[in-house]
Design an enzyme around this catalytic site. Structure first.
Site, PDB file in Angstrom:
ATOM      1  CG  HIS A 156      -5.444  -0.083  -1.984  1.00 31.45           C
ATOM      2  ND1 HIS A 156      -5.701  -1.133  -1.134  1.00 31.45           N
ATOM      3  CD2 HIS A 156      -4.539   0.706  -1.346  1.00 31.45           C
ATOM      4  CE1 HIS A 156      -4.984  -0.983  -0.021  1.00 31.45           C
ATOM      5  NE2 HIS A 156      -4.270   0.124  -0.132  1.00 31.45           N
ATOM      6  CD  GLU A 207      -7.773  -3.859  -1.795  1.00 36.20           C
ATOM      7  OE1 GLU A 207      -8.510  -4.830  -1.488  1.00 36.20           O
ATOM      8  OE2 GLU A 207      -8.029  -2.688  -1.458  1.00 36.20           O
ATOM      9  CB  SER A 249      -0.972  -0.045   1.184  1.00 36.34           C
ATOM     10  OG  SER A 249      -1.942   0.958   1.096  1.00 36.34           O
TER      11      SER A 249
END
Length: 281
Positions: free
Chosen positions: A172, A199, A130
């Site tokens: 994401h 993800e 992330s």
């Protein structure tokens, strides 16, 4: 044993930590397996102890010899002797999620930053999820609107840590509809390759080659030799781009960063004109 190659594992976020842990397992394996010495960089998160201890449990369950947290709340922490010693002994360095701006504001251009780059050059594996993925290039997306068409004002860019320079990375990707903001970033920055990572998916970079692992895909946008209207529009007007290449690569596919060619899961180079012709016969 450490590799002489520079290795990155760049994760799109929300990676599996409970079941097979395919991506984190690959990180531990590449970092030395049962002899891996892993440090968990928690600069991005506001919950460093909670997040860090969660990763410690995973890495220990997977058999790493040692896993410990290096937390840097301030830039002074990035010159502490304990942090520098931990980095010098690490075979794997893992950046957690959170806010990528916190990573760069605390670590960039510090003794710790230089120490991490030195270990990377020596063969330690760098991984990030992330926010820890977003900061991998030399220029990163700090923040930006999702699920919108490309426009100049939807993103803010800033300096990254430069482990994979010359590209833009977004995370994401499918889940938050970020194609528009990735293209916006590419048009504004001196980079012409963009990677959008889903993800529980990662791109493993070794010797200028990317391999996809995990359950989703990596979307690659190549804007080399394209037309755009960047010089003709005002800040709130829509961007146009013509001639861009788009690749969507799932598990097992690869991408050569030098030739900009996808590599099929059977190991052959993806010659699109030949493949398209064979598919239509």
């Amino acid at each position: 044993m450490e590799s002489n190659s520079k290795q990155l594992i760049i994760i799109g976020g929300a990676e599996d930590k409970k079941e097979d842990c395919e991506i984190l397992r690959e990180f531990v394996r590449r970092a030395g397996g049962t002899k891996a010495r892993i440090i968990i960089m928690t600069a991005a998160t506001e919950l460093p102890r909670e997040v860090g201890e969660n990763y410690i449990r995973v890495f220990e369950r997977l058999g790493a010899e040692d896993a410990r947290i290096v937390d840097t709340e301030t830039r002074d922490d990035a010159s502490s002797s304990s942090a520098l010693e931990a980095v010098s002994k690490a075979t794997g360095i893992f950046f957690t999620g959170g806010d990528q701006a916190r990573i760069t504001s605390v670590i960039k251009d510090t003794e710790l930053d230089r120490a991490i780059h030195k270990r990377f050059a020596e063969g330690a594996v760098i991984a990030g999820t992330s926010a820890g993925a977003a900061m991998m290039p030399d220029k990163m997306i700090v923040e930006g609107d999702s699920q919108t068409n490309p426009r100049i004002e939807i993103i803010e860019m800033g300096p990254g840590l430069g482990f994979l320079p010359g590209v833009v990375i977004d995370q994401h990707f499918l889940q938050r509809g970020r194609l528009g903001r990735l293209i916006s970033a590419l048009i504004q920055e001196p980079a012409d390759l963009g990677f959008g990572i889903d993800e529980n998916t990662a791109m493993v970079v070794t010797d200028r080659q990317v391999e996809i692992i995990g359950e989703g895909s990596v979307t690659i946008v190549d804007v080399e030799d394209t037309y755009d209207n960047m010089g003709e529009i005002l800040k709130d007007e829509a961007l146009a781009i013509c001639g861009a290449k788009l690749h969507i690569l799932p598990r097992g596919y690869k991408f050569n960063l030098e030739t900009r060619q996808p590599i099929l899961n059977n190991g052959s180079i993806a010659d699109v004109s030949v493949l398209a012709g064979s598919a239509n016969t």
